[in-house]
Each structure stands twice: as structure tokens, then as C-alpha cells.
Design an enzyme around this catalytic site. Structure first.
Site, PDB file in Angstrom:
ATOM      1  N   HIS A 122      -1.757  46.434  -1.784  1.00 42.48           N
ATOM      2  CA  HIS A 122      -2.369  47.747  -1.999  1.00 42.48           C
ATOM      3  C   HIS A 122      -2.599  48.345  -0.607  1.00 42.48           C
ATOM      4  O   HIS A 122      -2.809  47.611   0.357  1.00 42.48           O
ATOM      5  CB  HIS A 122      -3.704  47.521  -2.719  1.00 42.48           C
ATOM      6  N   ASP A 199      -6.932  39.567  -1.321  1.00 42.20           N
ATOM      7  CA  ASP A 199      -7.376  40.734  -2.091  1.00 42.20           C
ATOM      8  C   ASP A 199      -7.454  40.284  -3.554  1.00 42.20           C
ATOM      9  O   ASP A 199      -6.428  40.075  -4.201  1.00 42.20           O
ATOM     10  CB  ASP A 199      -6.380  41.875  -1.902  1.00 42.20           C
ATOM     11  N   GLN A 202      -7.445  42.465  -8.360  1.00 42.53           N
ATOM     12  CA  GLN A 202      -6.783  42.364  -9.665  1.00 42.53           C
ATOM     13  C   GLN A 202      -6.822  40.947 -10.230  1.00 42.53           C
ATOM     14  O   GLN A 202      -6.255  40.696 -11.304  1.00 42.53           O
ATOM     15  CB  GLN A 202      -5.317  42.821  -9.554  1.00 42.53           C
ATOM     16  N   LYS A 225     -13.807  47.099 -11.519  1.00 45.09           N
ATOM     17  CA  LYS A 225     -12.628  46.632 -12.252  1.00 45.09           C
ATOM     18  C   LYS A 225     -12.969  45.460 -13.170  1.00 45.09           C
ATOM     19  O   LYS A 225     -12.123  44.942 -13.882  1.00 45.09           O
ATOM     20  CB  LYS A 225     -11.518  46.224 -11.272  1.00 45.09           C
ATOM     21  N   CYS A 371      -1.076  53.300  -5.109  1.00 43.26           N
ATOM     22  CA  CYS A 371      -1.515  52.907  -3.754  1.00 43.26           C
ATOM     23  C   CYS A 371      -0.719  51.715  -3.238  1.00 43.26           C
ATOM     24  O   CYS A 371      -1.262  50.864  -2.516  1.00 43.26           O
ATOM     25  CB  CYS A 371      -3.009  52.602  -3.709  1.00 43.26           C
TER      26      CYS A 371
END
Lengths: 412, 90
Positions: A122, A199, A202, A225, A371
Site C-alpha cells: 500500500h 503492514d 489487512q 478495518k 492506494c
């Protein structure tokens, strides 16, 4: 028992109609909807406990402080961190990554060093490193991905050298849903004396996470999220690394002492303990309370169950989309290597047209680069439509989605 | 933005993706009026179940949705978009 139909009852927004159709929310990779338990926790905080945290003596402040610290504790347990000292609350994943870039990178990276970033990142795990590289003179090197969107392991292994000080990798791609083998990548990074920043935006909301098992040095993720409110996120860092790091933001809360010396007219500053030395100013207390409620909700459902449900939905979607002649699905199809994200395009429509058209049927998907422009360039995609699932989505919603796509196909 | 645009448009989004299109969200209570105005001035190329209208106005392709949203394609910049919207909605 995991029952998405029962879960749906907790989400008031799912009762809405959009353009006279029942809402089908397939934009969960962008943000999740919120259960009434989280909404109530936020309401209750403001109605009963609101005050500023730390260093106050009155009852409300104590209550707010206890809630805020409990939110750190709940988060630490949720990802298998050792203690709240390893849990820094931020605005979101982006600020968490920037904290690593500026608190660690600014003082530890120099000309001749390299930071490895995968092409599936991202923008939030690319841009901070590119900005910092212009200041410090180190090089950002990009690790290639294969044509199916999976990480090119050979490229990663070849790129690792003594110059590499940090490896930045997403746990789950926000475009393809590809799950990276972070544990293996961490092992490779550590053998090379590099750190690894993951990261988890997700992954943390969708699959069971244990930072000790992953052996990552940093993990960044967002509350919104994972059923929580916007404006709250988390940076996990190994305690021994965080202890050596200097803060990025300066202000109240993050200091132990600011003592003025009139002789030389300067202040001597000592930092607060972890994690507060990285949380300058009045924090997002209510956001923390909301995140804690979201984590409790997810824990109650069981993250293994959430993952299994989303994998089943993904498999079903990919299978049913094969009925659409003009739909092309990108990325791997095997849910052993991916999470609940399905990127696709419909021949004759660009992704924005498709998203607008699905919106007329009450179906919310995202379109564009998500993104992640470098990944789209690598996969030679002008843009993509993305359906992403969560705990409250159902097979019936996917059936409706596929039927609408078929209808659109027929009209072409 | 012109007064005309302020009257009819809730929001303009520049789409990301290789196609630098603009997505226009018309004000919900004005959507019928907007659709009528645009259909009068732009050339209708194709309609799908009266949900989507594919239109051309000068060199611009417009995909107008019955929900009161539209994609404006092949637009150079926001200035040109404002000019076209003003012409269409005046």
C-alpha cells in the site's frame, strides 16, 4: 457457533437500503462496519467516563485512564504481544508506519543503507520510506511480485545483503488478498541483521495473529478495518527495539520531566515509559475504548472462524464469477494463499463505471488503484474493481452480486 | 466553482487509476433535473435499461447513472470539467 446471519443483527447499518436495494457491503478492505456493541461502548464512554487520561487525581480521569490502558492490554493479548509496553496507539496504520520511519529510520538509516519494500505494498508503506530516503540518502529497493500477484521469493532472497537494514512487507495484499509468509521473511531478514516491519492492516482484522510466532519487529494496523472506530491504530514493536528508539512526536504525556535550567536557558527532557513515550498529546481515548470493544467482539467470534468464513466466501465468489464470461479475476485463486479479497474487472467497463453501476443495485465495492499503484503497474492493470468480505457477509449476497454482474454482461 | 455547479453538485471526486476520470455526485434532490438537463444538451449514444446513459458532449464522454452520479471521461483538468458542467447545467 459462527453464524453470519446472527452476526448481521449486531450491525445496524446492514439494515439500510441503498437505491431501493438492500445494502450489500463488499468494501471491507477499505473499512469495516461497526457492531452496536462498539457504538454503545463509544456512547457509554462519552456519557459516563469522559475525561483526560493520566496524571489527574479525580474519579473520571481514573476511569478514563483505566479504560485506555485496558484497551492497550486487550490489544496486546489479541496479537500475542508480551505487554502493553509493546503497544503504541496511533491514528492508524499510516501513522504507525511513519512512526517507525521517523523514530527508527531517521536515526538508524544512512547513505549506503537499503530498505526493501515489496511491489505489493500500500502507498502507506512506500511513501514514508521514499520521503525519508531523500533526507537520509539511503536507497529504497523494490521486491518484485510474480504475475499472479504473489511475492517473488527469489527476488527477495537475492535483494537481501548486509546493506539492507529494514524489510517492509504487507502481511496481506489489499489488492489481491495474497498472504505473505511473514515468518519466513522475518527469518531471512534477521539472518541478514535487518529488521522487519509488517503492514497488518489487512491481516489483523481477518486472520489469527501472534507477533511472537511471526517474529516481526514491528506490526502496524488500523482499528477501523476491524470493527473499531476511525482514528485509532496500533504500532506493535518489540520492547527492546522500542526502548532504544527516540520519539517521533513531542509534547505532553510522552515526557517524564522537562526541567528548565536558567543557567544555560535550556530544558532537559526525559521520556516517559513505554508505550507512552510514543503517544504525545491527549490520545484518542474514545478510539481506544471502541477498539477494545471491537477486539472483544472478534475474540468472542474466534479469529479462526472469521478466517474460515471469509475463505469460504472468497472461494465461492471466485467459483461463481467463472459463470460470467466477461469478468476477469486477478491474483491467485487458492484460498490457502489468500484472504477475503477478490480483485476483478468486467470487459467493456472500467472499474469506476462498474462500481457506480453496482452502487445502483445497492452493492458497495471499491475501484481504482486501492492506494497500490506500483502493483497495478506490475500486473499491467489500468485499475481494478475489488470486492472484499468480512464476518457479516453471506453467500446470498454473493449470489446477488454475481446475478447483477451477469445482468450487466447481458446488457453489453 | 460556479453558482450553477454549486446548485447541482454535491461532490466531485478525481478517480484513481490510469484513467483520470472525474466522478460527479449530483445533489440527490436535484438528480432528476440534472439528468433532464444533461440529456437535452449531450448526445445520447446508448442507454441501458434507463439506468445508464452513455453520452457525448463535445470531446467528453459521459456515463450518467439514474442514481444521480456520473463519470466524465477524457477531461484535461478540473478547470475544463467546471466549464463543461457549467455549460451542461446552465
Amino acid at each position: 457457533m459462527f453464524d453470519p446471519y446472527k452476526i448481521r443483527e449486531d450491525f445496524p447499518i446492514l439494515k439500510r437500503k441503498i437505491n431501493n436495494h438492500p445494502l450489500i457491503y463488499f468494501d471491507n478492505a477499505a473499512t469495516s462496519q461497526k457492531p452496536k456493541q462498539v457504538i454503545e461502548a463509544i456512547k457509554e464512554y462519552y456519557e459516563l467516563h469522559n475525561a483526560n487520561v493520566h496524571r489527574a487525581v479525580h474519579t473520571l480521569s481514573l476511569e478514563a485512564t483505566e479504560l485506555y490502558e485496558s484497551a492497550h492490554e486487550e490489544t496486546a493479548k489479541f496479537i500475542g504481544a508480551e505487554s502493553i509496553e509493546e503497544i503504541i496507539f496511533t491514528k492508524g496504520t499510516t501513522e504507525a508506519i511513519n512512526t517507525v520511519a521517523y523514530s527508527w529510520g531517521l536515526r538508524n538509516l544512512k547513505k549506503g543503507d537499503e530498505v526493501l519494500v515489496t511491489l505489493m505494498e500500500h502507498h502507506s508503506n512506500i511513501v514514508p520510506w521514499e520521503i525519508l530516503s531523500k533526507i537520509k540518502g539511503f536507497k529504497v529497493r523494490y521486491i518484485d511480485v510474480n504475475k499472479d500477484g504473489t511475492l517473488n521469493q527469489q527476488a527477495l532472497e537475492e535483494a537481501l545483503s548486509p546493506k539492507v537494514k529494514m524489510v517492509c512487507v504487507t502481511h496481506v495484499s489489499n489488492v489481491t488478498g495474497v498472504i505473505n509468509d511473514v515468518r519466513h521473511i522475518a527469518k531471512l531478514a534477521h539472518e541478514n541483521n535487518a529488521l522487519i516491519l509488517v503492514d497488518g492492516a489487512q491481516s489483523v482484522p481477518h486472520i489469527p495473529i501472534n507477533v511472537k510466532e511471526l517474529d516481526c519487529d514491528f506490526l502496524a494496523f488500523s482499528g477501523h478495518k476491524m470493527l473499531g472506530p476511525t482514528g485509532i491504530g496500533v504500532l506493535y514493536g518489540k520492547r527492546e527495539i522500542l526502548e532504544k528508539m527516540e520519539p517521533f512526536h513531542g509534547g505532553g504525556e510522552m515526557i517524564r520531566e522537562v526541567s528548565y535550567n536558567p543557567k544555560n536557558q535550556s530544558c532537559k527532557i526525559t521520556w516517559n515509559d513505554l508505550p507512552w513515550k510514543f503517544e504525545a498529546g491527549t490520545p484518542n481515548i474514545c478510539g481506544g475504548v471502541g477498539l477494545m470493544s471491537a477486539i472483544k467482539y472478534l475474540k468472542n467470534l474466534g479469529m479462526d472462524n472469521a478466517k474460515a468464513h471469509e475463505c469460504a466466501l472468497t472461494e465461492y465468489t471466485i467459483k461463481r464469477l467463472q459463470e460470467c464470461e466477461k469478468v476477469r479475476v486477478y491474483g491467485p485463486k487458492d484460498t490457502k494463499v489468500k484472504c477475503g479479497i477478490v480483485p476483478f474487472n468486467l470487459e467493456g467497463f472500467d472499474s469506476h463505471d462498474l462500481a457506480l453501476l453496482l452502487d445502483t443495485y445497492g452493492i458497495m465495492i471499491r475501484s481504482g488503484f486501492h492506494c497500490a499503484q506500483p502493483l497495478h503497474q506490475r500486473l499491467e492493470l489500468k485499475s481494478s474493481a475489488r470486492a472484499s468480505f468480512y464476518i457479516y457477509n453471506t453467500k446470498e449476497e454473493i449470489d446477488k452480486f454475481v446475478e447483477v454482474l451477469k445482468e450487466i454482461e447481458k446488457s453489453l | 466553482m460556479s453558482i450553477v455547479i454549486n446548485d447541482y453538485i454535491a461532490r466531485i471526486e478525481e478517480a484513481c487509476g490510469e484513467e483520470r476520470d472525474y466522478i460527479i455526485h449530483f445533489k440527490y434532490d436535484k438528480k432528476e433535473e440534472v439528468i433532464t438537463k444533461i440529456l437535452k444538451k449531450a448526445t445520447l449514444q446508448k442507454t441501458t435499461a434507463k439506468i445508464i446513459f452513455d453520452l457525448k458532449y463535445k470531446e467528453t464522454y459521459i456515463r450518467l447513472y439514474a442514481t444521480g452520479k456520473a463519470v466524465f471521461k477524457k477531461i484535461k483538468d478540473k478547470e475544463q470539467l467546471n466549464q463543461i458542467l457549467t455549460e451542461l447545467l446552465s
